[in-house]
Design a protein around this motif. Structure first.
Motif, PDB file in Angstrom:
ATOM      1  N   ILE A  82       0.842  -1.187  -0.035  1.00  0.00           N
ATOM      2  CA  ILE A  82      -0.181   0.140   0.007  1.00  0.00           C
ATOM      3  C   ILE A  82       0.807   1.341   0.149  1.00  0.00           C
ATOM      4  N   SER A  83       2.080   0.981   0.291  1.00  0.00           N
ATOM      5  CA  SER A  83       3.014   2.359   0.462  1.00  0.00           C
ATOM      6  C   SER A  83       3.605   2.430  -1.019  1.00  0.00           C
ATOM      7  N   GLY A  84       3.214   1.523  -2.060  1.00  0.00           N
ATOM      8  CA  GLY A  84       3.870   1.807  -3.308  1.00  0.00           C
ATOM      9  C   GLY A  84       5.064   0.930  -3.521  1.00  0.00           C
ATOM     10  N   TYR A  85       5.273  -0.091  -2.700  1.00  0.00           N
ATOM     11  CA  TYR A  85       6.565  -1.102  -2.815  1.00  0.00           C
ATOM     12  C   TYR A  85       6.298  -2.467  -2.813  1.00  0.00           C
ATOM     13  N   ARG A  86       5.278  -2.871  -3.325  1.00  0.00           N
ATOM     14  CA  ARG A  86       4.997  -4.243  -3.590  1.00  0.00           C
ATOM     15  C   ARG A  86       6.138  -4.893  -4.220  1.00  0.00           C
ATOM     16  N   PRO A  87       6.589  -5.995  -3.671  1.00  0.00           N
ATOM     17  CA  PRO A  87       7.707  -6.775  -4.031  1.00  0.00           C
ATOM     18  C   PRO A  87       7.396  -7.374  -5.458  1.00  0.00           C
ATOM     19  N   ARG A  88       8.346  -7.651  -6.125  1.00  0.00           N
ATOM     20  CA  ARG A  88       8.169  -8.330  -7.481  1.00  0.00           C
ATOM     21  C   ARG A  88       8.610  -9.948  -7.304  1.00  0.00           C
ATOM     22  N   LEU A  89       7.538 -10.828  -7.616  1.00  0.00           N
ATOM     23  CA  LEU A  89       7.946 -11.933  -6.998  1.00  0.00           C
ATOM     24  C   LEU A  89       7.797 -13.148  -8.158  1.00  0.00           C
ATOM     25  N   SER A  90       7.648 -12.626  -9.315  1.00  0.00           N
ATOM     26  CA  SER A  90       7.852 -13.635 -10.571  1.00  0.00           C
ATOM     27  C   SER A  90       8.627 -13.484 -11.386  1.00  0.00           C
ATOM     28  N   HIS A  91       9.226 -12.307 -11.526  1.00  0.00           N
ATOM     29  CA  HIS A  91      10.361 -12.084 -12.643  1.00  0.00           C
ATOM     30  C   HIS A  91      11.697 -11.515 -11.964  1.00  0.00           C
ATOM     31  N   CYS A  92      12.610 -11.815 -12.549  1.00  0.00           N
ATOM     32  CA  CYS A  92      14.012 -11.107 -11.981  1.00  0.00           C
ATOM     33  C   CYS A  92      13.805  -9.564 -12.086  1.00  0.00           C
ATOM     34  N   ILE A  93      14.239  -9.009 -11.059  1.00  0.00           N
ATOM     35  CA  ILE A  93      14.087  -7.538 -11.060  1.00  0.00           C
ATOM     36  C   ILE A  93      15.213  -6.641 -11.783  1.00  0.00           C
ATOM     37  N   HIS A  94      16.157  -7.393 -12.202  1.00  0.00           N
ATOM     38  CA  HIS A  94      17.079  -6.809 -13.058  1.00  0.00           C
ATOM     39  C   HIS A  94      17.242  -7.121 -14.571  1.00  0.00           C
ATOM     40  N   CYS A  95      16.838  -8.112 -15.009  1.00  0.00           N
ATOM     41  CA  CYS A  95      16.778  -8.756 -16.347  1.00  0.00           C
ATOM     42  C   CYS A  95      15.294  -8.716 -16.973  1.00  0.00           C
ATOM     43  N   GLY A  96      14.305  -8.949 -15.885  1.00  0.00           N
ATOM     44  CA  GLY A  96      13.045  -9.274 -16.420  1.00  0.00           C
ATOM     45  C   GLY A  96      12.677 -10.707 -16.501  1.00  0.00           C
ATOM     46  N   LYS A  97      13.619 -11.634 -16.573  1.00  0.00           N
ATOM     47  CA  LYS A  97      13.365 -12.988 -16.943  1.00  0.00           C
ATOM     48  C   LYS A  97      12.330 -13.348 -15.837  1.00  0.00           C
ATOM     49  N   ARG A 110      15.989 -18.216  -5.244  1.00  0.00           N
ATOM     50  CA  ARG A 110      17.117 -18.281  -4.055  1.00  0.00           C
ATOM     51  C   ARG A 110      17.405 -16.781  -3.465  1.00  0.00           C
ATOM     52  N   LEU A 111      17.223 -15.873  -4.162  1.00  0.00           N
ATOM     53  CA  LEU A 111      17.684 -14.544  -3.480  1.00  0.00           C
ATOM     54  C   LEU A 111      16.723 -13.527  -3.917  1.00  0.00           C
ATOM     55  N   MET A 112      16.455 -12.372  -2.972  1.00  0.00           N
ATOM     56  CA  MET A 112      15.917 -11.175  -3.386  1.00  0.00           C
ATOM     57  C   MET A 112      16.568  -9.974  -3.117  1.00  0.00           C
ATOM     58  N   ASP A 113      16.532  -9.019  -3.928  1.00  0.00           N
ATOM     59  CA  ASP A 113      17.194  -7.840  -3.760  1.00  0.00           C
ATOM     60  C   ASP A 113      16.351  -6.884  -2.925  1.00  0.00           C
ATOM     61  N   ILE A 114      16.487  -6.553  -1.896  1.00  0.00           N
ATOM     62  CA  ILE A 114      15.899  -5.746  -0.830  1.00  0.00           C
ATOM     63  C   ILE A 114      15.966  -4.301  -1.126  1.00  0.00           C
ATOM     64  N   GLU A 115      16.821  -3.858  -1.736  1.00  0.00           N
ATOM     65  CA  GLU A 115      16.814  -2.200  -2.443  1.00  0.00           C
ATOM     66  C   GLU A 115      15.844  -2.185  -3.524  1.00  0.00           C
ATOM     67  N   GLU A 116      16.063  -2.907  -4.550  1.00  0.00           N
ATOM     68  CA  GLU A 116      15.181  -2.973  -5.714  1.00  0.00           C
ATOM     69  C   GLU A 116      13.625  -3.499  -5.542  1.00  0.00           C
ATOM     70  N   GLY A 117      13.470  -4.416  -4.740  1.00  0.00           N
ATOM     71  CA  GLY A 117      12.195  -4.947  -4.432  1.00  0.00           C
ATOM     72  C   GLY A 117      11.810  -6.206  -5.240  1.00  0.00           C
ATOM     73  N   LEU A 151      13.225 -10.416  -7.082  1.00  0.00           N
ATOM     74  CA  LEU A 151      13.918 -11.675  -7.081  1.00  0.00           C
ATOM     75  C   LEU A 151      14.866 -11.493  -8.002  1.00  0.00           C
ATOM     76  N   ILE A 152      16.088 -12.227  -7.722  1.00  0.00           N
ATOM     77  CA  ILE A 152      17.246 -12.065  -8.799  1.00  0.00           C
ATOM     78  C   ILE A 152      17.680 -13.630  -8.997  1.00  0.00           C
ATOM     79  N   CYS A 153      17.666 -13.388 -10.607  1.00  0.00           N
ATOM     80  CA  CYS A 153      17.999 -14.779 -11.292  1.00  0.00           C
ATOM     81  C   CYS A 153      19.446 -14.910 -11.050  1.00  0.00           C
ATOM     82  N   LYS A 154      19.917 -16.265 -11.406  1.00  0.00           N
ATOM     83  CA  LYS A 154      21.310 -16.708 -11.123  1.00  0.00           C
ATOM     84  C   LYS A 154      22.178 -15.877 -11.878  1.00  0.00           C
ATOM     85  N   ASP A 155      21.642 -15.518 -12.999  1.00  0.00           N
ATOM     86  CA  ASP A 155      22.673 -14.751 -14.345  1.00  0.00           C
ATOM     87  C   ASP A 155      22.730 -13.439 -13.857  1.00  0.00           C
ATOM     88  N   CYS A 156      21.927 -12.856 -12.838  1.00  0.00           N
ATOM     89  CA  CYS A 156      22.118 -11.484 -12.419  1.00  0.00           C
ATOM     90  C   CYS A 156      22.635 -11.367 -10.936  1.00  0.00           C
TER      91      CYS A 156
END
Length: 240
Positions: free
Chosen positions: A144-159, A167-174, A176-181
């Motif tokens: 509700i504060s506008g920071y809904r985490p992205r939980l289906s795609h890599c936050i960096h490459c969009g995969k 395996r990992l979540m980027d807590i600054e970008e909000g 998931l992080i794929c293995k390539d990123c």
């Protein structure tokens, strides 16, 4: 100025003079409200219950001489069972501190007020694990504060990521992080597939309807995530 009637939940009180208290309220219409509650510490005062932490009620406020004063209050709920269970009391106090860190005077806070009221009710009256209730509060607070985490795609490459890849979540970008990123330089925290699924389910249908185990709630990760967004250290001792 005419009296203002508003719903409120007491987030904090501080003694003021011998018999008074300064209250910090969250109001759905007014946001953060600082108001003086006169005489509430006197024996048998009808305002004592209105000045206690967690109390939810309909407050009548009067603004005069640069300060809000509580003139009356109809108490709706005081979530009394919280006061008989130290662990649940600790988590409820944590929710108040997160709310207080976020709200601003004069800014409507309808969704946050509702979220806090429902979360306090769950802590007081439901059998759900207190850590999971607090984690659900933090998750919806972020949304509700506008920071809904992205939980289906890599936050960096969009995969789009399969569940078993998580395996990992980027807590600054909000998100998931794929293995390539993935990189040691990123502010990432471990996140299991079951934790990601819990967050998706709770965001979609709510903690009351999810059948997923409370043990999958990533409370510590969500607390760090919200801290980053608020840029404030939350009082988390003994919480996660």
């Amino acid at each position: 100025m005419a009296a203002i009637t508003t719903q409120g939940i007491v987030l904090r009180h501080a003694d003021y003079r011998e018999h008074d208290r300064m209250l910090t309220l969250i109001s759905p219409a007014l946001g953060r409200v600082e108001a003086l509650c006169r005489g509430c510490k006197r024996p048998q005062s009808p305002m004592l219950s209105a000045s206690e932490w967690f109390t939810m009620g309909e407050y009548v406020l009067y603004a005069g001489k640069g300060r809000m004063t509580v003139t009356s209050c109809h108490v709706v709920e005081n979530f009394y069972p919280l006061r008989t269970d130290y662990d649940r009391l600790n988590y409820a106090t944590f929710l108040l501190s997160v709310t207080e860190a976020a709200i601003q005077p004069g800014e409507k806070a309808v969704e946050l007020f509702t979220l806090l009221a429902r979360s306090l009710s769950r802590l007081a009256y439901s059998q759900r694990d207190e850590k999971a209730i607090a984690a659900a509060f933090l998750l919806h607070f972020a949304a509700i504060s506008g920071y809904r985490p992205r939980l289906s795609h890599c936050i960096h490459c969009g995969k789009r990521m399969a569940d078993e890849e998580i395996r990992l979540m980027d807590i600054e970008e909000g998100g998931l992080i794929c293995k390539d990123c993935a990189s040691p330089l990123l502010p990432a925290l471990p996140l299991s597939p079951s934790q990601a699924l819990w967050m998706r389910d709770v965001l979609q249908i709510g903690i009351d309807k999810t059948a997923l185990p409370d043990a999958d709630a990533p409370g510590a990760l969500l607390a760090r995530y919200v801290e980053k967004r608020l840029e404030k250290n939350l009082r988390m001792k003994g919480i996660f």
